[in-house]
Scaffold this motif. Structure first.
Motif, PDB file in Angstrom:
ATOM      1  N   THR A 183       0.797  -1.227   0.000  1.00 53.86           N
ATOM      2  CA  THR A 183       0.000   0.000   0.000  1.00 53.86           C
ATOM      3  C   THR A 183       0.834   1.285   0.000  1.00 53.86           C
ATOM      4  N   LEU A 211       1.345   3.487  -3.210  1.00 58.36           N
ATOM      5  CA  LEU A 211       0.375   4.408  -3.799  1.00 58.36           C
ATOM      6  C   LEU A 211       0.907   5.839  -3.786  1.00 58.36           C
ATOM      7  N   THR A 232      -7.131  -3.335  -5.739  1.00 63.08           N
ATOM      8  CA  THR A 232      -5.896  -2.552  -5.840  1.00 63.08           C
ATOM      9  C   THR A 232      -5.754  -1.864  -7.188  1.00 63.08           C
ATOM     10  N   GLU A 235      -7.262   1.519  -6.711  1.00 60.87           N
ATOM     11  CA  GLU A 235      -6.402   2.369  -5.885  1.00 60.87           C
ATOM     12  C   GLU A 235      -5.213   2.881  -6.689  1.00 60.87           C
TER      13      GLU A 235
END
Length: 215
Positions: A149, A152, A178, A181
């Protein structure tokens, strides 16, 4: 435009041609992860496989990702084997500027990949030569890992540095959650391997990813 690049790393190599044919009309690129057992702790495949696939799939875009030491020694051979896009790791060579120049002189798209711990600001000196940046969203070397994560924010930083001209690709842990995202952070091309080729419904999985991108 968003693109899906299907990685064959987790495909069944005993029936690789059939696996690719099953999905080729639904993907934008075929992602070819070349690993040498030195730069990363795994060995995958190399020039003979790419050359053979090129003869079989003449219309597919080949997105070749070199996870190898000394890409300055081998880049031209991978173009000759049939690569349309050639991406190498910034961490693997001190000659990134020269390699990018020469790839582009050959009329191919040139890109650099960054490991999770590599500062995206290191792209500044070569950004005008880049067609693509590949942000690794897992540690390189093996498929099936979980999306990191914190990457990002790195995607966002890459987009801030590179503007809209350069394609930002992400590789690792991409699934219907994902992918949204990563798209929101600024990614435009998405490498998907295990979630396609380890699925009993490969085509359905690709359609689910495209549906997620369209939301």
């Amino acid at each position: 435009m968003y693109k899906l690049s299907a990685s064959i790393l987790n495909a069944n190599f005993a029936r690789l041609g059939d696996e690719i044919r099953e999905v080729e009309d639904l993907i934008d690129e075929l992602h070819l992860d070349v690993m040498d057992g030195h730069y990363v702790d795994n060995i995958s495949f190399g020039l003979p496989v790419i050359g053979t696939l090129r003869k079989e799939f003449s219309s597919l875009v080949f997105d070749t990702h070199l996870m190898i030491s000394h890409p300055e020694r081998y880049w031209e051979e991978f173009i000759e084997a049939g690569s349309d896009i050639l991406v190498f790791h910034l961490e693997a060579t001190p000659k990134a500027f020269l390699i990018l120049q020469r790839i582009k002189e050959k009329g191919r798209l040139a890109g650099i990949s960054l490991n999770p711990a590599t500062d995206v600001r290191l792209l500044e000196p070569v950004k005008d030569l880049l067609d693509r940046v590949l942000i690794m969203t897992v540690e390189p070397g093996f498929g099936g890992q979980r999306f990191l994560t914190p990457m990002l924010r790195k995607i966002e930083q890459a987009r801030e540095i590179l503007g809209d001209r350069v394609d930002i690709e992400v590789d690792g842990g991409i699934n219907p959650t994902t992918i949204v995202e990563a798209r929101s952070a600024g990614a435009t091309t998405f490498v998907v391997g295990s979630s396609i080729f380890q699925s009993e419904d490969k085509r359905g999985e690709i359609l689910r990813l495209r549906e997620a991108l369209a939301t």
